[in-house]
Design a protein around this motif. Structure first.
Motif, PDB file in Angstrom:
ATOM      1  N   ARG A  32       0.842  -1.212   0.000  1.00  0.00           N
ATOM      2  CA  ARG A  32       0.000   0.000   0.000  1.00  0.00           C
ATOM      3  C   ARG A  32       0.875   1.260   0.000  1.00  0.00           C
ATOM      4  O   ARG A  32       0.642   2.195  -0.759  1.00  0.00           O
ATOM      5  N   THR A  90      -6.836   6.522  10.535  1.00  0.00           N
ATOM      6  CA  THR A  90      -5.732   6.065  11.372  1.00  0.00           C
ATOM      7  C   THR A  90      -6.185   6.037  12.818  1.00  0.00           C
ATOM      8  O   THR A  90      -7.057   6.802  13.215  1.00  0.00           O
ATOM      9  N   LEU A 116     -19.679   7.196  14.175  1.00  0.00           N
ATOM     10  CA  LEU A 116     -20.078   6.006  13.407  1.00  0.00           C
ATOM     11  C   LEU A 116     -19.592   4.693  13.997  1.00  0.00           C
ATOM     12  O   LEU A 116     -20.029   3.640  13.580  1.00  0.00           O
ATOM     13  N   CYS A 117     -18.691   4.748  14.946  1.00  0.00           N
ATOM     14  CA  CYS A 117     -18.118   3.489  15.448  1.00  0.00           C
ATOM     15  C   CYS A 117     -17.909   3.551  16.951  1.00  0.00           C
ATOM     16  O   CYS A 117     -17.083   4.322  17.422  1.00  0.00           O
ATOM     17  N   SER A 538     -25.013  -5.192   6.378  1.00  0.00           N
ATOM     18  CA  SER A 538     -23.845  -4.844   5.555  1.00  0.00           C
ATOM     19  C   SER A 538     -22.619  -4.780   6.434  1.00  0.00           C
ATOM     20  O   SER A 538     -22.205  -3.733   6.873  1.00  0.00           O
ATOM     21  N   ARG A 539     -22.058  -5.950   6.683  1.00  0.00           N
ATOM     22  CA  ARG A 539     -20.988  -5.994   7.690  1.00  0.00           C
ATOM     23  C   ARG A 539     -19.620  -6.036   7.036  1.00  0.00           C
ATOM     24  O   ARG A 539     -19.493  -6.125   5.813  1.00  0.00           O
ATOM     25  N   LYS A 540     -18.609  -6.023   7.890  1.00  0.00           N
ATOM     26  CA  LYS A 540     -17.234  -6.240   7.447  1.00  0.00           C
ATOM     27  C   LYS A 540     -17.102  -7.731   7.190  1.00  0.00           C
ATOM     28  O   LYS A 540     -17.380  -8.522   8.080  1.00  0.00           O
ATOM     29  N   ALA A 548     -12.930   0.735   4.322  1.00  0.00           N
ATOM     30  CA  ALA A 548     -12.870   1.019   2.882  1.00  0.00           C
ATOM     31  C   ALA A 548     -11.436   1.212   2.406  1.00  0.00           C
ATOM     32  O   ALA A 548     -11.197   1.765   1.334  1.00  0.00           O
ATOM     33  N   ASN A 549     -10.453   0.749   3.186  1.00  0.00           N
ATOM     34  CA  ASN A 549      -9.061   1.000   2.815  1.00  0.00           C
ATOM     35  C   ASN A 549      -8.593   0.222   1.596  1.00  0.00           C
ATOM     36  O   ASN A 549      -7.661   0.641   0.927  1.00  0.00           O
TER      37      ASN A 549
HETATM   38  N1  LIG Z   1     -22.225  -0.526   5.571  1.00  0.00           N
HETATM   39  C1  LIG Z   1     -21.373  -0.324   6.554  1.00  0.00           C
HETATM   40  N2  LIG Z   1     -20.805   0.905   6.698  1.00  0.00           N
HETATM   41  C2  LIG Z   1     -19.914   1.103   7.700  1.00  0.00           C
HETATM   42  C3  LIG Z   1     -19.566   0.057   8.593  1.00  0.00           C
HETATM   43  C4  LIG Z   1     -20.165  -1.225   8.407  1.00  0.00           C
HETATM   44  O1  LIG Z   1     -19.912  -2.192   9.155  1.00  0.00           O
HETATM   45  N3  LIG Z   1     -21.063  -1.369   7.385  1.00  0.00           N
HETATM   46  N4  LIG Z   1     -18.650   0.295   9.591  1.00  0.00           N
HETATM   47  C5  LIG Z   1     -18.510   1.662  10.077  1.00  0.00           C
HETATM   48  C6  LIG Z   1     -17.312   1.730  10.923  1.00  0.00           C
HETATM   49  S1  LIG Z   1     -17.291   0.723  12.297  1.00  0.00           S
HETATM   50  C7  LIG Z   1     -16.277   2.539  10.654  1.00  0.00           C
HETATM   51  S2  LIG Z   1     -14.971   2.635  11.774  1.00  0.00           S
HETATM   52  C8  LIG Z   1     -16.277   3.413   9.451  1.00  0.00           C
HETATM   53  C9  LIG Z   1     -14.884   3.594   8.847  1.00  0.00           C
HETATM   54  O2  LIG Z   1     -14.883   4.743   8.083  1.00  0.00           O
HETATM   55  P1  LIG Z   1     -13.518   5.490   7.665  1.00  0.00           P
HETATM   56  O3  LIG Z   1     -12.684   5.758   8.876  1.00  0.00           O
HETATM   57  O4  LIG Z   1     -13.870   6.653   6.808  1.00  0.00           O
HETATM   58  O5  LIG Z   1     -12.863   4.385   6.723  1.00  0.00           O
HETATM   59  P2  LIG Z   1     -11.428   3.805   6.465  1.00  0.00           P
HETATM   60  O6  LIG Z   1     -11.568   3.072   5.195  1.00  0.00           O
HETATM   61  O7  LIG Z   1     -10.932   3.059   7.635  1.00  0.00           O
HETATM   62  O8  LIG Z   1     -10.424   5.043   6.271  1.00  0.00           O
HETATM   63  C10 LIG Z   1     -10.683   6.123   5.398  1.00  0.00           C
HETATM   64  C11 LIG Z   1      -9.485   6.655   4.684  1.00  0.00           C
HETATM   65  O9  LIG Z   1      -8.482   7.116   5.558  1.00  0.00           O
HETATM   66  C12 LIG Z   1      -7.283   7.184   4.787  1.00  0.00           C
HETATM   67  N5  LIG Z   1      -6.138   7.372   5.684  1.00  0.00           N
HETATM   68  C13 LIG Z   1      -5.408   6.464   6.360  1.00  0.00           C
HETATM   69  N6  LIG Z   1      -4.435   7.071   7.074  1.00  0.00           N
HETATM   70  C14 LIG Z   1      -4.557   8.402   6.856  1.00  0.00           C
HETATM   71  C15 LIG Z   1      -3.848   9.543   7.318  1.00  0.00           C
HETATM   72  O10 LIG Z   1      -2.902   9.470   8.084  1.00  0.00           O
HETATM   73  N7  LIG Z   1      -4.291  10.760   6.856  1.00  0.00           N
HETATM   74  C16 LIG Z   1      -5.375  10.882   6.014  1.00  0.00           C
HETATM   75  N8  LIG Z   1      -5.755  12.107   5.639  1.00  0.00           N
HETATM   76  N9  LIG Z   1      -6.014   9.808   5.538  1.00  0.00           N
HETATM   77  C17 LIG Z   1      -5.627   8.595   5.966  1.00  0.00           C
HETATM   78  C18 LIG Z   1      -7.273   5.882   4.010  1.00  0.00           C
HETATM   79  O11 LIG Z   1      -6.535   6.005   2.820  1.00  0.00           O
HETATM   80  C19 LIG Z   1      -8.785   5.649   3.778  1.00  0.00           C
HETATM   81  O12 LIG Z   1      -9.148   5.924   2.447  1.00  0.00           O
HETATM   82  O13 LIG Z   1     -17.160   2.872   8.473  1.00  0.00           O
HETATM   83  C20 LIG Z   1     -18.480   2.707   8.945  1.00  0.00           C
HETATM   84  N10 LIG Z   1     -19.331   2.337   7.828  1.00  0.00           N
END
Ligand SMILES: Nc1nc2c(c(=O)[nH]1)N[C@H]1C(S)=C(S)[C@@H](COP(=O)(O)OP(=O)(O)OC[C@H]3O[C@@H](n4cnc5c(=O)[nH]c(N)nc54)[C@H](O)[C@@H]3O)O[C@H]1N2
Ligand SMILES: Nc1nc2c(c(=O)[nH]1)N[C@H]1C(S)=C(S)[C@@H](COP(=O)(O)OP(=O)(O)OC[C@H]3O[C@@H](n4cnc5c(=O)[nH]c(N)nc54)[C@H](O)[C@@H]3O)O[C@H]1N2
Ligand SMILES: [Mo]
Length: 655
Positions: A32, A90, A116-117, A538-540, A548-549
Motif C-alpha cells: 500500500r 488512522t 459512526l463506530c 452490511s458488515r465487514k 474502505a481502505n
Molecule cells: N455498511 C457499513 N458501513 C460502515 C460500517 C459497516 O460495518 N457497514 N462500519 C462503520 C465503521 S465501524 C467505521 S470505523 C467506518 C470507517 O470509516 P472510515 O474511517 O472513513 O474508513 P477507512 O476506510 O478506515 O479510512 C478512510 C481513509 O483514511 C485514509 N487514511 C489512512 N491514514 C490516513 C492519514 O494518516 N491521513 C489521512 N488524511 N487519511 C488517511 C485511508 O486512505 C482511507 O481511504 O465505516 C463505517 N461504515
C-alpha cells in the motif's frame, strides 16, 4: 529496510497481543505504501466533479488557494459554512485530528460528531456502569464461559483468538450469538452458535434473566449491595419467559435456558462485544442489555468474568486528551448526505475538508452523499493517500503520509498497550502528515494561536503529561526505546472490585428494559415490510479489507471479485433465482444489480452485502451503503443503522 526502502513488516515478537504476527490486512501494508496509485502531489481538479481529472500543483499554490477560499466562505457565509469531516483512517491520536481540531476550532467551523463506530456501544454500556470500563481482553484466557456476542472475532479481532484458545484448553465453553454464521460462528472451537434474529437481543437478555430468577441462580446480596433498579429489571424480565423470547429471537427455548444457566453458573463468565449490534435504531438498548448481564450475575467479581469491550476508554482516561473544545454547531457524521443537500441550514455548508475518511463509501445513504459531493458550489478538499471515491469529487486533493512515514501515538480498542509510531522512512513524494498540513494552513491563513504551531512530538508529550497512575513511568523517551508500553493496569484487573461504577449512586444501574423492534424492521413497520420484506445487513466480511481502505485494490479483493448478495435458499427459491444469478436489490433509497450467492449461513428473511467496496469495484458504481438508512437516534448521538434496512430482491433477466 534496504536503501531507505521498507522491505519487510512484522509484529514485534515481544508484544503480548500481536506476538510477532500481523493480520492479513496489515501484512500487505508495504504494498500500500509503495503502491503506484499513491497520490504523491497536491492536485487541482480540471474536469467535472467526480471525473478524477486533476493536474499537479505545488504545495504553496494549493495552500494559498485553500486558505483564500476558506476565508472567502467564512466572510460571506460565516465560518460555520465550513465543515471538517474526519474519522478512523488512522488510530493514531495525533494524525487522527488533534491539530485539525485546533485548526477548525480556531476558524469556528462546523464540527463533526465522530459517532459512526463505538459511540452507541459506549452509551449502552455507560447506561449501566457510568464510564464503561471492561476487563482486559487478554483475561478471557481465565474464563470458563465466553460469549462472543455480535462480534466476528476471527475476522475483525484475530489477535484475541489465542486468549480464547487458552481458555478452551482449560475447558471453557465458547458461545457465539450472531444473526449470521460468520467465520467465527463456524470455528471448530465454538460449542454453541445461537443464530439470533437480527436486532432481537434485548428479548434474549430478558429471557436469560427470567431463567436466572426462576432457577434461583442470582446472588441477592450482590444485587442488594451493588445494584439499583433491580425490581424494575426483574419486572421486565418476568414478562419475557424463554418461550416468548424463542418466538422473537428464533432461538429454541431449551437453548435460551441452557445459555442462562451456563452463563450464571459456569464462572468466570465473560461476554465479548465490539460494535456489530450497535448499528441499529435500538442499538443502545441492545448494548445496554448485554452490559446488564454481568451486573445482574455479578460475574465482574471473577478474574476472567465481566464484559470485555473496547479498551479505548482506558486510554481516554489516562492520556491528557484536549478537553476544552469550544461548543459549536456539529453534525452527526451519518447525516452527511442530508447536511450537504440541505440549503435551509443557516448557514448551509459551502466548504468541506475531509481527512482520514472516505465518506462516499462509508456513510449511509450513499446516493445522497455523492449528490452532495457533486455540488458545483461546494469547495471540497480531501487529504488522502489514494484517489478514493471521495477524493474523486474533490476540488483539491492533498497527499498525506502513511503510518510508515509519520510520527504518532497509537492507542487501541483491543488491548492495553500504548505504542509510539516512529517514522521508518522519509515521506514519499510530496506527501505530508495531516498535522503538518493543518499547521501550514493555519500559518497561511495568519492564525496566531501558538498551539497551532505545536510539533507532533510536542503534542505526544502533552498527551503523556498526565498524573493518571496508568501512565506512571511511561515517558516519551521510554516509548522511543521500547516502542510500546502497557498502561499501568494490573493483569487480572477487575474494574468493579474495590471500585464502584461511575454512576450517580455508585451502583450498577439496572432498571426497566423493553424489547422494541426498530422502525425499519419487519416487526416495526409492517407496511414497508410488505414492499421490502427482507432485512439487509452490511458488515465487514473480507479478511483482506479494512473498512474502505482496500476496496479498490485488485490484489485485496476476494476471489469472487465483486460484492455478492448472500441470501437464504428458502428466499431465493420463492423468487425464482439460483446461485450466481444476477439480481436487483433495492429500496426507496437505491438499487444495485449484483450476483447472488445462495447460502444457509444467513437466515430466512435476512440478506447481506459486504461493506467496504469502492464504487468502481462494484457492478453498479455504488456500494451497499447506497441502500442504507441515514437516520440517527433522536438525541443525535450514536452510530448509523448499517444492519437494519429493508429491501426487496428480484431476479434480473439475463441477456
Ligand atoms: N455498511 C457499513 N458501513 C460502515 C460500517 C459497516 O460495518 N457497514 N462500519 C462503520 C465503521 S465501524 C467505521 S470505523 C467506518 C470507517 O470509516 P472510515 O474511517 O472513513 O474508513 P477507512 O476506510 O478506515 O479510512 C478512510 C481513509 O483514511 C485514509 N487514511 C489512512 N491514514 C490516513 C492519514 O494518516 N491521513 C489521512 N488524511 N487519511 C488517511 C485511508 O486512505 C482511507 O481511504 O465505516 C463505517 N461504515
Ligand atoms: N478484517 C477486518 N477487520 C476489522 C475491520 C475490517 O473492516 N476488516 N474493521 C475494524 C473496525 S473499524 C471495527 S469497528 C471492528 C468491528 O468489529 P466487530 O464488531 O466484530 O464487527 P462487525 O462486522 O461490525 O459486527 C460483528 C457482528 O455483529 C453481528 N450483528 C449485527 N447485528 C447484530 C444483532 O442485532 N445482534 C447480534 N447478536 N449480532 C449482530 C454481525 O452479523 C457481525 O457478524 O473491526 C475492526 N477489524
Ligand atoms: Mo469501526
Amino acid at each position: 529496510m534496504v536503501d531507505g526502502r521498507v522491505v519487510r513488516l512484522r509484529g514485534a515478537a515481544g508484544h503480548p497481543t500481536t506476538r510477532g504476527q500481523l493480520c492479513p490486512k496489515v501484512n500487505r501494508f508495504i504494498s500500500r505504501v509503495y503502491h503506484p496509485d499513491r497520490v504523491l502531489n497536491p492536485l487541482r481538479r480540471t474536469g467535472p466533479k467526480g471525473s478524477a481529472e486533476f493536474e499537479p500543483i505545488g504545495w504553496e499554490e494549493a495552500l494559498t488557494e485553500i486558505a483564500t477560499q476558506l476565508s472567502d466562505v467564512a466572510t460571506e457565509h460565516g465560518a460555520e459554512a465550513v465543515m471538517q469531516f474526519s474519522f478512523d483512517g488512522t488510530q493514531g491520536v495525533v494524525q487522527k485530528g488533534i491539530m485539525a481540531d485546533r485548526f477548525f476550532d480556531a476558524l469556528g467551523a462546523s464540527d463533526i460528531r465522530r459517532h459512526l463506530c463505538g459511540v452507541t456501544a459506549w452509551l449502552g454500556a455507560s447506561d449501566v456502569t457510568g464510564l464503561p470500563f471492561g476487563i482486559d481482553p487478554e483475561d478471557l484466557q481465565h474464563s470458563q464461559t465466553i460469549i462472543l456476542w455480535g462480534t466476528n472475532t476471527l475476522l475483525t479481532n484475530r489477535h484475541l483468538w489465542p486468549s480464547i484458545e487458552a481458555a478452551k484448553a482449560n475447558g471453557a465453553i465458547l458461545v457465539v450469538i450472531d444473526p449470521i454464521r460468520t467465520a467465527t460462528a463456524a470455528a471448530p472451537e465454538v460449542d454453541a452458535f445461537l443464530q439470533v434474529r437480527p436486532g432481537t437481543d434485548v428479548a434474549l437478555v430478558l429471557a436469560m434473566i427470567n431463567v436466572m430468577v426462576r432457577d434461583d441462580l442470582l446472588d441477592p446480596i450482590w444485587l442488594d449491595e451493588r445494584t439499583s433498579g433491580w425490581d424494575e429489571l426483574r419486572g421486565s424480565a418476568e414478562a419475557m419467559p424463554a418461550s416468548i423470547a424463542a418466538e422473537i429471537t428464533g432461538i429454541a427455548t431449551a437453548d435460551i435456558e441452557w445459555l442462562a444457566r451456563t452463563y450464571a453458573a459456569n464462572q468466570p463468565a465473560a461476554i465479548r462485544v465490539l460494535v456489530g449490534p450497535e448499528h441499529r435504531e435500538r442499538g443502545r438498548d441492545i448494548m445496554r442489555s448485554i452490559a446488564l448481564l454481568p451486573a445482574v450475575s455479578g460475574s465482574w467479581r471473577h478474574v476472567g468474568g465481566g464484559l470485555a469491550r473496547s479498551t479505548q476508554v482506558y486510554f481516554e482516561e489516562a492520556l491528557n486528551y484536549p478537553t476544552s473544545r469550544p461548543p459549536r454547531r456539529a453534525f452527526n457524521m451519518a447525516a452527511l448526505g442530508a447536511v450537504l443537500n440541505d440549503n435551509s441550514l443557516d448557514p448551509p455548508i459551502k466548504a468541506l475538508v475531509v481527512h482520514n475518511s472516505n465518506p462516499a463509501v462509508i456513510c449511509p445513504d450513499q446516493n445522497a452523499v455523492v449528490g452532495g459531493l457533486q455540488r458545483e458550489d461546494l469547495l471540497t478538499v480531501v487529504l488522502e493517500q489514494f484517489m478514493t471515491d471521495t477524493a474523486r469529487y474533490a476540488d483539491i486533493v492533498l497527499p498525506v503520509t502513511t503510518q510508515l512515514e509519520h510520527l504518532d501515538l497509537m492507542i487501541s480498542w483491543g488491548h492495553f498497550y500504548l505504542a509510539l509510531n516512529l517514522p521508518a522512512i522519509e515521506p514519499l513524494g510530496e506527501a505530508l502528515p495531516n498535522s503538518e498540513i493543518f499547521r501550514r494552513l493555519a500559518e497561511t491563513m495568519g492564525m496566531a494561536d501558538p498551539s497551532l504551531r505545536a510539533s507532533d512530538e510536542e503534542m505526544i508529550r502533552e498527551l503523556l503529561d498526565s498524573p493518571h497512575p496508568w501512565l506512571d513511568g511511561i515517558t516519551y523517551e521510554r516509548l522511543v526505546t521500547d516502542g510500546w508500553a502497557r498502561l499501568g493496569v494490573a493483569p487480572g484487573h477487575r474494574p468493579y472490585v474495590g471500585a464502584n461504577p461511575a454512576t450517580d449512586d455508585g451502583r450498577f444501574h439496572l432498571g426497566r428494559l423493553e424489547y422494541v423492534p426498530g422502525s425499519e424492521t419487519r416487526g416495526g413497520d409492517p407496511d414497508r415490510a410488505a414492499r421490502y420484506p427482507l432485512t439487509l445487513m452490511s458488515r465487514k466480511q473480507h479478511i483482506k479489507f479494512l473498512n474502505a481502505n482496500y476496496g479498490g485494490f485488485p490484489k485485496h479483493l476476494p476471489i469472487e471479485g465483486e460484492p455478492l448478495l448472500e441470501i437464504h435458499p428458502s428466499d431465493a427459491v420463492i423468487r425464482n433465482f439460483g446461485d450466481g444469478d444476477k439480481v436487483a436489490v433495492g429500496n426507496h433509497r437505491g438499487r444495485l444489480i449484483v450476483s447472488a450467492r445462495i447460502s444457509s449461513d444467513v437466515q430466512p428473511g435476512l440478506v447481506t452485502l459486504p461493506f467496504g467496496w469502492w464504487h468502481r469495484s462494484s457492478p453498479d458504481d455504488r456500494g451497499v451503503n447506497a441502500l442504507l438508512n441515514a437516520d440517527v437516534p433522536p438525541d443525535g448521538a450514536g452510530s448509523a443503522f448499517f444492519h437494519e434496512n429493508l429491501v426487496e430482491v428480484t431476479p434480473v433477466a439475463q441477456e
